[in-house]
Write a protein that holds these residues in place. Structure first.
Motif, PDB file in Angstrom:
ATOM      1  N   THR A  40       6.127   5.001 -10.052  1.00 17.08           N
ATOM      2  CA  THR A  40       7.157   5.038  -8.797  1.00 17.08           C
ATOM      3  C   THR A  40       6.678   5.574  -7.878  1.00 17.08           C
ATOM      4  OG1 THR A  40       8.838   5.269 -10.707  1.00 17.08           O
ATOM      5  CG2 THR A  40       9.443   5.856  -8.338  1.00 17.08           C
ATOM      6  N   LEU A  41       5.809   6.710  -7.749  1.00 18.17           N
ATOM      7  CA  LEU A  41       5.250   7.271  -6.533  1.00 18.17           C
ATOM      8  C   LEU A  41       4.165   6.393  -6.095  1.00 18.17           C
ATOM      9  CD1 LEU A  41       5.294  11.109  -7.648  1.00 18.17           C
ATOM     10  CD2 LEU A  41       6.852   9.620  -6.136  1.00 18.17           C
ATOM     11  N   GLY A  42       3.387   5.639  -6.853  1.00 23.80           N
ATOM     12  CA  GLY A  42       2.189   4.944  -6.551  1.00 23.80           C
ATOM     13  C   GLY A  42       2.849   3.611  -5.845  1.00 23.80           C
ATOM     14  N   THR A  43       3.816   3.057  -6.326  1.00 24.55           N
ATOM     15  CA  THR A  43       4.397   1.914  -5.909  1.00 24.55           C
ATOM     16  C   THR A  43       5.153   2.174  -4.722  1.00 24.55           C
ATOM     17  OG1 THR A  43       4.700   0.961  -7.898  1.00 24.55           O
ATOM     18  CG2 THR A  43       6.055  -0.119  -6.236  1.00 24.55           C
ATOM     19  N   LEU A  44       5.565   3.318  -4.479  1.00 28.17           N
ATOM     20  CA  LEU A  44       6.315   3.845  -3.094  1.00 28.17           C
ATOM     21  C   LEU A  44       5.232   3.994  -1.973  1.00 28.17           C
ATOM     22  CD1 LEU A  44       9.297   6.001  -4.251  1.00 28.17           C
ATOM     23  CD2 LEU A  44       9.447   3.721  -3.374  1.00 28.17           C
ATOM     24  N   CYS A  45       4.200   4.660  -2.484  1.00 29.72           N
ATOM     25  CA  CYS A  45       3.088   4.619  -1.301  1.00 29.72           C
ATOM     26  C   CYS A  45       2.451   3.340  -1.162  1.00 29.72           C
ATOM     27  CB  CYS A  45       1.786   5.500  -2.125  1.00 29.72           C
ATOM     28  SG  CYS A  45       2.189   7.202  -2.520  1.00 29.72           S
ATOM     29  N   ALA A  46       2.519   2.525  -1.886  1.00 29.56           N
ATOM     30  CA  ALA A  46       1.831   0.999  -1.544  1.00 29.56           C
ATOM     31  C   ALA A  46       2.884   0.238  -0.577  1.00 29.56           C
ATOM     32  CB  ALA A  46       1.482   0.187  -2.816  1.00 29.56           C
ATOM     33  N   LEU A  47       4.306   0.541  -0.866  1.00 26.73           N
ATOM     34  CA  LEU A  47       5.200  -0.072  -0.083  1.00 26.73           C
ATOM     35  C   LEU A  47       4.964   0.626   1.469  1.00 26.73           C
ATOM     36  CD1 LEU A  47       7.576  -1.852  -0.251  1.00 26.73           C
ATOM     37  CD2 LEU A  47       8.949  -0.067  -1.154  1.00 26.73           C
ATOM     38  N   VAL A  48       5.015   1.933   1.545  1.00 19.79           N
ATOM     39  CA  VAL A  48       4.961   2.724   2.821  1.00 19.79           C
ATOM     40  C   VAL A  48       3.626   2.441   3.626  1.00 19.79           C
ATOM     41  CG1 VAL A  48       4.832   5.129   3.746  1.00 19.79           C
ATOM     42  CG2 VAL A  48       6.624   4.306   1.906  1.00 19.79           C
ATOM     43  N   TRP A  49       2.551   2.359   2.906  1.00 20.31           N
ATOM     44  CA  TRP A  49       1.390   2.583   3.652  1.00 20.31           C
ATOM     45  C   TRP A  49       0.707   1.095   3.338  1.00 20.31           C
ATOM     46  CZ3 TRP A  49       0.399   7.536   0.597  1.00 20.31           C
ATOM     47  CH2 TRP A  49       0.651   8.508   1.327  1.00 20.31           C
ATOM     48  N   GLY A  50       1.340   0.155   2.827  1.00 22.55           N
ATOM     49  CA  GLY A  50       0.615  -1.288   2.767  1.00 22.55           C
ATOM     50  C   GLY A  50       0.082  -1.587   1.260  1.00 22.55           C
ATOM     51  N   GLY A  51       0.231  -2.549   0.996  1.00 15.62           N
ATOM     52  CA  GLY A  51      -0.308  -3.203   0.086  1.00 15.62           C
ATOM     53  C   GLY A  51      -0.233  -4.738  -0.365  1.00 15.62           C
ATOM     54  N   TYR A  52      -0.164  -5.250   0.940  1.00 11.55           N
ATOM     55  CA  TYR A  52       0.161  -6.660   0.684  1.00 11.55           C
ATOM     56  C   TYR A  52      -1.101  -7.542   1.094  1.00 11.55           C
ATOM     57  CZ  TYR A  52       4.750  -5.165   1.601  1.00 11.55           C
ATOM     58  OH  TYR A  52       5.987  -4.722   1.438  1.00 11.55           O
ATOM     59  N   ALA A 103       5.764  -9.249 -10.651  1.00 11.80           N
ATOM     60  CA  ALA A 103       6.508 -10.297 -10.491  1.00 11.80           C
ATOM     61  C   ALA A 103       7.267 -10.404  -9.145  1.00 11.80           C
ATOM     62  CB  ALA A 103       7.351 -10.622 -11.647  1.00 11.80           C
ATOM     63  N   LEU A 104       7.520  -9.097  -8.725  1.00  9.64           N
ATOM     64  CA  LEU A 104       8.326  -9.054  -7.560  1.00  9.64           C
ATOM     65  C   LEU A 104       7.561  -9.095  -6.396  1.00  9.64           C
ATOM     66  CD1 LEU A 104      10.847  -6.154  -8.550  1.00  9.64           C
ATOM     67  CD2 LEU A 104      11.523  -8.559  -7.881  1.00  9.64           C
ATOM     68  N   MET A 105       6.319  -8.563  -6.441  1.00 13.29           N
ATOM     69  CA  MET A 105       5.575  -8.351  -4.993  1.00 13.29           C
ATOM     70  C   MET A 105       4.305  -9.007  -4.911  1.00 13.29           C
ATOM     71  SD  MET A 105       7.688  -6.424  -3.525  1.00 13.29           S
ATOM     72  CE  MET A 105       6.777  -5.862  -1.837  1.00 13.29           C
ATOM     73  N   GLY A 106       3.923  -9.461  -5.986  1.00 14.98           N
ATOM     74  CA  GLY A 106       2.642 -10.423  -6.095  1.00 14.98           C
ATOM     75  C   GLY A 106       1.515  -9.414  -6.575  1.00 14.98           C
ATOM     76  N   THR A 107       0.175 -10.145  -6.447  1.00 15.16           N
ATOM     77  CA  THR A 107      -0.936  -9.635  -7.172  1.00 15.16           C
ATOM     78  C   THR A 107      -1.727  -8.736  -6.296  1.00 15.16           C
ATOM     79  OG1 THR A 107      -2.260 -11.601  -6.061  1.00 15.16           O
ATOM     80  CG2 THR A 107      -1.695 -11.923  -8.403  1.00 15.16           C
ATOM     81  N   SER A 108      -1.722  -9.059  -5.025  1.00 19.03           N
ATOM     82  CA  SER A 108      -2.287  -7.943  -4.186  1.00 19.03           C
ATOM     83  C   SER A 108      -1.439  -6.395  -4.138  1.00 19.03           C
ATOM     84  CB  SER A 108      -2.339  -8.537  -2.905  1.00 19.03           C
ATOM     85  OG  SER A 108      -2.943  -7.613  -1.923  1.00 19.03           O
ATOM     86  N   PHE A 109      -0.278  -6.622  -4.013  1.00 20.37           N
ATOM     87  CA  PHE A 109       0.508  -5.348  -4.035  1.00 20.37           C
ATOM     88  C   PHE A 109       0.550  -4.724  -5.122  1.00 20.37           C
ATOM     89  CE2 PHE A 109       4.495  -2.938  -4.719  1.00 20.37           C
ATOM     90  CZ  PHE A 109       4.367  -2.513  -3.376  1.00 20.37           C
ATOM     91  N   VAL A 110       0.569  -5.282  -6.455  1.00 22.71           N
ATOM     92  CA  VAL A 110       0.643  -4.553  -7.668  1.00 22.71           C
ATOM     93  C   VAL A 110      -0.778  -3.907  -7.949  1.00 22.71           C
ATOM     94  CG1 VAL A 110      -0.056  -6.525  -9.228  1.00 22.71           C
ATOM     95  CG2 VAL A 110       1.446  -4.666 -10.195  1.00 22.71           C
ATOM     96  N   PHE A 111      -1.744  -4.496  -7.194  1.00 21.32           N
ATOM     97  CA  PHE A 111      -3.153  -3.930  -7.500  1.00 21.32           C
ATOM     98  C   PHE A 111      -3.158  -2.716  -6.679  1.00 21.32           C
ATOM     99  CE2 PHE A 111      -7.671  -3.243  -6.384  1.00 21.32           C
ATOM    100  CZ  PHE A 111      -8.316  -3.087  -7.492  1.00 21.32           C
ATOM    101  N   TYR A 112      -2.927  -2.689  -5.225  1.00 22.16           N
ATOM    102  CA  TYR A 112      -2.699  -1.532  -4.699  1.00 22.16           C
ATOM    103  C   TYR A 112      -1.823  -0.422  -5.142  1.00 22.16           C
ATOM    104  CZ  TYR A 112      -5.470  -3.486  -0.881  1.00 22.16           C
ATOM    105  OH  TYR A 112      -6.286  -3.975   0.144  1.00 22.16           O
ATOM    106  N   SER A 113      -0.715  -0.735  -5.833  1.00 25.59           N
ATOM    107  CA  SER A 113       0.205   0.055  -6.298  1.00 25.59           C
ATOM    108  C   SER A 113      -0.541   0.791  -7.574  1.00 25.59           C
ATOM    109  CB  SER A 113       1.666  -0.638  -7.002  1.00 25.59           C
ATOM    110  OG  SER A 113       2.254   0.082  -7.592  1.00 25.59           O
ATOM    111  N   PHE A 114      -1.275  -0.133  -8.314  1.00 27.63           N
ATOM    112  CA  PHE A 114      -2.059   0.428  -9.423  1.00 27.63           C
ATOM    113  C   PHE A 114      -3.034   1.455  -8.920  1.00 27.63           C
ATOM    114  CE2 PHE A 114      -5.788   0.274 -12.089  1.00 27.63           C
ATOM    115  CZ  PHE A 114      -5.333   0.854 -13.330  1.00 27.63           C
ATOM    116  N   ILE A 115      -3.837   1.302  -7.911  1.00 21.07           N
ATOM    117  CA  ILE A 115      -4.693   2.226  -7.476  1.00 21.07           C
ATOM    118  C   ILE A 115      -4.163   3.455  -7.041  1.00 21.07           C
ATOM    119  CG2 ILE A 115      -6.450   2.687  -5.644  1.00 21.07           C
ATOM    120  CD1 ILE A 115      -7.249   0.838  -7.689  1.00 21.07           C
ATOM    121  N   TYR A 116      -2.787   3.386  -6.225  1.00 18.34           N
ATOM    122  CA  TYR A 116      -2.003   4.498  -5.829  1.00 18.34           C
ATOM    123  C   TYR A 116      -1.556   5.226  -7.194  1.00 18.34           C
ATOM    124  CZ  TYR A 116      -2.140   3.457  -0.772  1.00 18.34           C
ATOM    125  OH  TYR A 116      -2.409   3.105   0.470  1.00 18.34           O
ATOM    126  N   THR A 117      -1.020   4.559  -7.997  1.00 16.20           N
ATOM    127  CA  THR A 117      -0.717   5.220  -9.405  1.00 16.20           C
ATOM    128  C   THR A 117      -1.493   5.858 -10.122  1.00 16.20           C
ATOM    129  OG1 THR A 117       1.090   3.352  -9.613  1.00 16.20           O
ATOM    130  CG2 THR A 117       0.522   4.473 -11.726  1.00 16.20           C
TER     131      THR A 117
END
Length: 169
Positions: A157-169, A85-99
């Motif tokens: 948390t770690l997966g989402t921070l990875c998406a935030l740092v390495w990109g997930g947009y 909800a905060l970051m959108g579909t693309s970001f949450v998907f990348y976050s999920f992969i890292y997670t």
């Protein structure tokens, strides 16, 4: 920028509460989801609301099946939905992969630690030989209560921070 601050705040809070109490609090996830919907509605109108809604649904759907199978708690699902909800579909998907990668690594390390590397290799061998049947795990299971669990909010948390740092947009 405010969205990133809210995201990092809920991640840190969830990380701490999940380690200490093995819970991700509704008082963290629900207000974050509501904030995301209201923020995007007020800044971008209906388009923003739909953006947040899609992210919410993708985040929810990514973890709902593991939750229904008993593999994780509802707090984990709501946290991923809040991230969406905060970051959108693309970001949450990348976050999920890292997670998933981080969670799998943590689980693998815990299995090796608890069972030892020799038993883990035997289990892997029996599983491969018997085509993933339950026979391999029945041969090696010592106790029924030997399940391994860990607070999955750490991996989220770690997966989402990875998406935030390495990109997930």
């Amino acid at each position: 920028m405010i969205i990133i601050i809210v995201l990092v705040t809920i991640l840190i809070t969830s990380f701490i509460t999940d380690i200490r109490k093995r819970k991700i609090l509704n008082s963290v996830t629900i207000p974050s989801i509501i904030f995301a919907f209201l923020y995007y509605l007020s800044t971008q109108g209906l388009e923003g609301f739909i953006f947040s809604g899609k992210g919410f649904l993708v985040g929810l759907c990514l973890l709902i099946i593991p939750y229904m199978l008993g593999g994780m708690g509802a707090g984990d699902v709501k946290l991923m939905a809040a991230i969406g909800a905060l970051m959108g579909t693309s970001f949450v998907f990348y976050s999920f992969i890292y997670t998933a990668l981080i969670g799998g690594s943590i689980a693998f390390g815990l299995i090796l630690k608890q069972r030892g590397i020799v038993n883990s290799m035997k289990s892997f061998f029996y599983t491969m030989v018997f085509f993933r049947s339950n026979l391999g795990s029945m041969l090696l299971t010592k106790e029924k209560d030997s399940s391994i669990s860990f607070p999955y909010g750490v991996a989220i948390t770690l997966g989402t921070l990875c998406a935030l740092v390495w990109g997930g947009y």
